[in-house]
Write a protein that holds these residues in place. Structure first.
Motif, PDB file in Angstrom:
ATOM      1  N   ARG A 194       0.835  -1.211   0.000  1.00  0.00           N
ATOM      2  CA  ARG A 194       0.000   0.000   0.000  1.00  0.00           C
ATOM      3  C   ARG A 194       0.865   1.254   0.000  1.00  0.00           C
ATOM      4  NH1 ARG A 194      -5.568  -0.147   3.037  1.00  0.00           N
ATOM      5  NH2 ARG A 194      -5.584   1.789   1.891  1.00  0.00           N
ATOM      6  N   LYS A 195       0.760   2.000  -1.064  1.00  0.00           N
ATOM      7  CA  LYS A 195       1.533   3.240  -1.192  1.00  0.00           C
ATOM      8  C   LYS A 195       0.710   4.463  -0.810  1.00  0.00           C
ATOM      9  CE  LYS A 195       4.969   0.885  -2.695  1.00  0.00           C
ATOM     10  NZ  LYS A 195       5.844   0.328  -1.701  1.00  0.00           N
ATOM     11  N   ASP A 196      -0.569   4.251  -0.466  1.00  0.00           N
ATOM     12  CA  ASP A 196      -1.454   5.365  -0.135  1.00  0.00           C
ATOM     13  C   ASP A 196      -1.465   5.680   1.359  1.00  0.00           C
ATOM     14  OD1 ASP A 196      -2.702   2.951   0.487  1.00  0.00           O
ATOM     15  OD2 ASP A 196      -4.705   3.740   0.145  1.00  0.00           O
ATOM     16  N   ILE A 197      -0.658   4.990   2.157  1.00  0.00           N
ATOM     17  CA  ILE A 197      -0.622   5.195   3.595  1.00  0.00           C
ATOM     18  C   ILE A 197       0.418   6.268   3.921  1.00  0.00           C
ATOM     19  CG2 ILE A 197      -0.126   4.103   5.822  1.00  0.00           C
ATOM     20  CD1 ILE A 197      -2.720   3.118   4.497  1.00  0.00           C
ATOM     21  N   ASP A 198       0.013   7.260   4.725  1.00  0.00           N
ATOM     22  CA  ASP A 198       0.907   8.352   5.106  1.00  0.00           C
ATOM     23  C   ASP A 198       1.556   8.141   6.472  1.00  0.00           C
ATOM     24  OD1 ASP A 198       0.262  10.130   2.833  1.00  0.00           O
ATOM     25  OD2 ASP A 198      -1.727  10.108   3.733  1.00  0.00           O
ATOM     26  N   LEU A 199       0.847   7.453   7.355  1.00  0.00           N
ATOM     27  CA  LEU A 199       1.304   7.286   8.728  1.00  0.00           C
ATOM     28  C   LEU A 199       0.862   5.927   9.240  1.00  0.00           C
ATOM     29  CD1 LEU A 199       2.340   8.624  11.482  1.00  0.00           C
ATOM     30  CD2 LEU A 199      -0.037   9.259  11.822  1.00  0.00           C
ATOM     31  N   VAL A 200       1.705   5.295  10.049  1.00  0.00           N
ATOM     32  CA  VAL A 200       1.374   4.000  10.644  1.00  0.00           C
ATOM     33  C   VAL A 200       1.338   4.155  12.159  1.00  0.00           C
ATOM     34  CG1 VAL A 200       2.128   1.623  10.996  1.00  0.00           C
ATOM     35  CG2 VAL A 200       2.408   2.681   8.769  1.00  0.00           C
ATOM     36  N   LEU A 201       0.237   3.701  12.750  1.00  0.00           N
ATOM     37  CA  LEU A 201       0.158   3.550  14.201  1.00  0.00           C
ATOM     38  C   LEU A 201       0.434   2.086  14.470  1.00  0.00           C
ATOM     39  CD1 LEU A 201      -3.005   5.601  15.209  1.00  0.00           C
ATOM     40  CD2 LEU A 201      -0.618   6.283  15.296  1.00  0.00           C
ATOM     41  N   LEU A 202       1.551   1.815  15.072  1.00  0.00           N
ATOM     42  CA  LEU A 202       2.015   0.445  15.249  1.00  0.00           C
ATOM     43  C   LEU A 202       1.854   0.036  16.701  1.00  0.00           C
ATOM     44  CD1 LEU A 202       3.464  -1.982  13.923  1.00  0.00           C
ATOM     45  CD2 LEU A 202       5.622  -0.852  14.467  1.00  0.00           C
ATOM     46  N   GLY A 203       0.973  -0.931  16.942  1.00  0.00           N
ATOM     47  CA  GLY A 203       0.807  -1.475  18.288  1.00  0.00           C
ATOM     48  C   GLY A 203       1.933  -2.444  18.593  1.00  0.00           C
ATOM     49  N   THR A 204       2.062  -2.812  19.839  1.00  0.00           N
ATOM     50  CA  THR A 204       3.111  -3.769  20.195  1.00  0.00           C
ATOM     51  C   THR A 204       2.836  -5.094  19.508  1.00  0.00           C
ATOM     52  OG1 THR A 204       1.917  -4.362  22.187  1.00  0.00           O
ATOM     53  CG2 THR A 204       3.652  -2.726  22.404  1.00  0.00           C
ATOM     54  N   ARG A 205       3.870  -5.775  19.143  1.00  0.00           N
ATOM     55  CA  ARG A 205       3.771  -7.014  18.385  1.00  0.00           C
ATOM     56  C   ARG A 205       4.298  -8.152  19.246  1.00  0.00           C
ATOM     57  NH1 ARG A 205       0.393  -5.843  15.236  1.00  0.00           N
ATOM     58  NH2 ARG A 205       0.889  -7.648  13.997  1.00  0.00           N
ATOM     59  N   ALA A 206       3.419  -9.006  19.691  1.00  0.00           N
ATOM     60  CA  ALA A 206       3.835 -10.149  20.510  1.00  0.00           C
ATOM     61  C   ALA A 206       4.786 -11.034  19.716  1.00  0.00           C
ATOM     62  CB  ALA A 206       2.612 -10.938  20.951  1.00  0.00           C
ATOM     63  N   GLY A 207       5.926 -11.300  20.295  1.00  0.00           N
ATOM     64  CA  GLY A 207       6.890 -12.186  19.646  1.00  0.00           C
ATOM     65  C   GLY A 207       7.712 -11.534  18.556  1.00  0.00           C
ATOM     66  N   GLN A 208       7.526 -10.242  18.320  1.00  0.00           N
ATOM     67  CA  GLN A 208       8.294  -9.561  17.285  1.00  0.00           C
ATOM     68  C   GLN A 208       9.058  -8.398  17.902  1.00  0.00           C
ATOM     69  OE1 GLN A 208       4.988  -8.695  14.561  1.00  0.00           O
ATOM     70  NE2 GLN A 208       6.092  -9.881  13.024  1.00  0.00           N
ATOM     71  N   ASN A 209      10.236  -8.145  17.407  1.00  0.00           N
ATOM     72  CA  ASN A 209      11.041  -7.027  17.843  1.00  0.00           C
ATOM     73  C   ASN A 209      10.563  -5.779  17.099  1.00  0.00           C
ATOM     74  OD1 ASN A 209      13.142  -5.038  17.897  1.00  0.00           O
ATOM     75  ND2 ASN A 209      14.558  -6.634  18.571  1.00  0.00           N
ATOM     76  N   LEU A 210      10.102  -4.765  17.836  1.00  0.00           N
ATOM     77  CA  LEU A 210       9.568  -3.556  17.199  1.00  0.00           C
ATOM     78  C   LEU A 210      10.610  -2.841  16.351  1.00  0.00           C
ATOM     79  CD1 LEU A 210       7.211  -1.950  19.856  1.00  0.00           C
ATOM     80  CD2 LEU A 210       6.611  -2.808  17.608  1.00  0.00           C
ATOM     81  N   PHE A 211      11.865  -2.869  16.770  1.00  0.00           N
ATOM     82  CA  PHE A 211      12.909  -2.215  15.976  1.00  0.00           C
ATOM     83  C   PHE A 211      13.066  -2.897  14.621  1.00  0.00           C
ATOM     84  CE2 PHE A 211      14.178  -1.099  20.345  1.00  0.00           C
ATOM     85  CZ  PHE A 211      14.085   0.276  20.224  1.00  0.00           C
TER      86      PHE A 211
END
Length: 110
Positions: A48-65
């Motif tokens: 998706r190239k139409d997204i300007d901003l992402v609100l990223l919730g915590t991801r269980a089992g994934q490193n946010l960085f």
């Protein structure tokens, strides 16, 4: 902005594992006509190239960085805000309201 020019809609992807948080954020932003919130998974976000901003919730089992680095590698111009998660209903609601207030202040300077 010039007279007669219309404001561009800012599309915000909410990448969240909690569907209630998305519903809460959507209800907080319903009155903002120049904002559009969409629920996305990380896999859906890539093309998706139409997204300007992402609100990223915590991801269980994934490193946010690692998640943010992957998003930035694909879209260096993409703005990301990590919303985190709270414990307890009252805290989640308070966090949603503060997130909404912060975003509105930020986006009105866009």
């Amino acid at each position: 902005m010039k007279a007669g020019a219309s404001k561009r809609t800012i599309r915000i992807a909410v990448v969240e594992s909690d569907p209630l948080r998305f519903i809460g954020l959507k209800s907080l932003f319903d009155t903002e006509t120049d904002l559009e919130l969409v629920s996305c998974s990380l896999a859906e976000l890539g093309p998706r190239k139409d997204i300007d901003l992402v609100l990223l919730g915590t991801r269980a089992g994934q490193n946010l960085f690692d998640v943010m680095a992957g998003l930035k590698a694909a879209r260096p111009d993409l703005r990301i805000i990590v919303t985190g998660s709270g414990s307890g209903c009252a805290r989640n609601i308070q966090c949603q309201v503060l997130t909404a207030q912060f975003l509105l202040a930020l986006l009105h300077t866009w």
